[in-house]
Design an enzyme around this catalytic site. Structure first.
Site, PDB file in Angstrom:
ATOM      1  CG  ASN A  10      -1.699   1.226   1.446  1.00 42.67           C
ATOM      2  OD1 ASN A  10      -1.803   2.051   0.533  1.00 42.67           O
ATOM      3  ND2 ASN A  10      -2.272   1.381   2.628  1.00 42.67           N
ATOM      4  CE  LYS A  12       0.175   3.200   4.806  1.00 39.30           C
ATOM      5  NZ  LYS A  12       0.286   3.302   6.258  1.00 39.30           N
ATOM      6  CG  HIS A  93      -5.498   1.613   5.646  1.00 39.40           C
ATOM      7  ND1 HIS A  93      -5.015   2.515   6.563  1.00 39.40           N
ATOM      8  CD2 HIS A  93      -4.487   0.761   5.373  1.00 39.40           C
ATOM      9  CE1 HIS A  93      -3.748   2.225   6.818  1.00 39.40           C
ATOM     10  NE2 HIS A  93      -3.404   1.169   6.111  1.00 39.40           N
ATOM     11  CD  GLU A  95      -2.550   5.210   7.189  1.00 38.07           C
ATOM     12  OE1 GLU A  95      -2.591   5.329   5.956  1.00 38.07           O
ATOM     13  OE2 GLU A  95      -1.578   4.712   7.793  1.00 38.07           O
ATOM     14  CD  GLU A 160      -3.225  -3.040   7.519  1.00 38.69           C
ATOM     15  OE1 GLU A 160      -2.134  -3.254   7.008  1.00 38.69           O
ATOM     16  OE2 GLU A 160      -3.865  -1.997   7.342  1.00 38.69           O
ATOM     17  N   GLY A 166       2.866   1.702  10.696  1.00 37.81           N
ATOM     18  CA  GLY A 166       3.780   2.822  10.508  1.00 37.81           C
ATOM     19  C   GLY A 166       4.555   3.198  11.760  1.00 37.81           C
ATOM     20  CB  SER A 200       5.733  -2.362  11.610  1.00 39.33           C
ATOM     21  OG  SER A 200       5.296  -1.042  11.893  1.00 39.33           O
ATOM     22  N   GLY A 221       2.948  -1.436   4.243  1.00 39.53           N
ATOM     23  CA  GLY A 221       2.929  -0.007   3.948  1.00 39.53           C
ATOM     24  C   GLY A 221       4.331   0.480   3.621  1.00 39.53           C
ATOM     25  N   GLY A 222       5.029   0.994   4.633  1.00 35.20           N
ATOM     26  CA  GLY A 222       6.336   1.636   4.441  1.00 35.20           C
ATOM     27  C   GLY A 222       7.319   0.816   3.616  1.00 35.20           C
TER      28      GLY A 222
END
Ligand code: PEP
Length: 245
Positions: A10, A12, A93, A95, A160, A166, A200, A221-222
């Protein structure tokens, strides 16, 4: 040795046309691990261009509107996302739940819209840090599942824990295993579903997480922004699947 695994990235609100070289950079890991399905959710502005570069990598939107069209400035319908070249869409998600006030009911409406457009929704659930400290994680996730999931049709679940997204914090392998077993139990009356873990996931912890029997893959993600990290996670998943499949 297990069935296939799905490694989903993802991006983002990251990435421009210059980022599309990523698809060439992960090609080696993709070819070396045919038992691993790979998916990238770039910003919607890149889906169409990514489709020309993605090869066997699946593409997803990061959200869609519950309506098919109308006066919703800035939103995208599921049809638009599918037409741009996506096969999947991330829904709910944390967020989106936090930044846009999305409730589980909104999430379910979006998931139904996605299915109607021919997209497979990847529906995110997960507890906050306070919920986990209070021992409420199964109650929260159970409630999210009850109200977010469509009654039928294809969908994928991503567990998640919000406090792990993150932050560099990862749920322990035993916490992940017990939540995934809980989620499987909640789904026991329906067809088999993929249940991904997200929070993470990095090259250093991916193998430990992906070896868990109830973990069908990861939502990343990251570490999906760096082709070398994402390739390492694909390779970690490849150790736990039957390459002949
Ligand atoms: C995510 O945003 O879905 C996620 C899991 O992010 P990260 O891997 O950066 O924690």
């Amino acid at each position: 040795m297990q069935r296939r695994k799905l490694i989903a990235g993802n991006w983002k609100m990251n990435g421009t046309g210059q980022s599309l070289g990523f698809f060439d950079e992960i090609r080696q890991a993709s070819e070396a691990n045919p038992g691993v399905d790979i998916l990238i959710a770039p910003p919607a502005t890149l889906i169409h261009r990514a489709a020309a570069r993605a090869g066997r990598v699946l593409l997803a939107g990061q959200d869609c509107h519950a309506q098919t069209s109308g006066a919703h400035t800035g939103d995208l319908s599921a049809d638009m996302i599918r037409e741009a070249g996506a096969s999947h869409v991330i829904i709910g998600h944390s967020e989106r739940r936090a930044d846009h006030g999305e409730t589980s009911e909104t999430v379910r409406a979006k998931a139904l819209a996605a299915q109607a457009a021919g997209l497979i929704p990847i529906i995110c659930v997960g507890e906050s840090e306070d919920d986990r400290r209070a021992g409420r994680e199964q109650a929260i996730v159970g409630d999210q599942l009850e109200h977010s999931l469509p009654a039928e049709g294809e969908f994928i679940i991503a567990y998640e824990p919000v406090w792990a997204i993150g932050t560099g914090l990862t749920a322990s392998e035993s916490d992940i295993a017990s939540m995934h077993a809980f989620i499987r139990g909640q789904l026991a009356n329906g067809p088999a579903r993929l249940v991904l873990y997200g929070g993470s996931v990095k090259p250093g912890n991916a193998a430990g997480i992906l070896q868990l029997a109830d973990v069908d893959g990861a939502l990343v993600g990251g570490a999906s922004l760096k082709a070398s990290d994402f390739s390492a996670i694909i390779s970690a998943a490849g150790k736990f699947v039957n390459h002949a499949e």
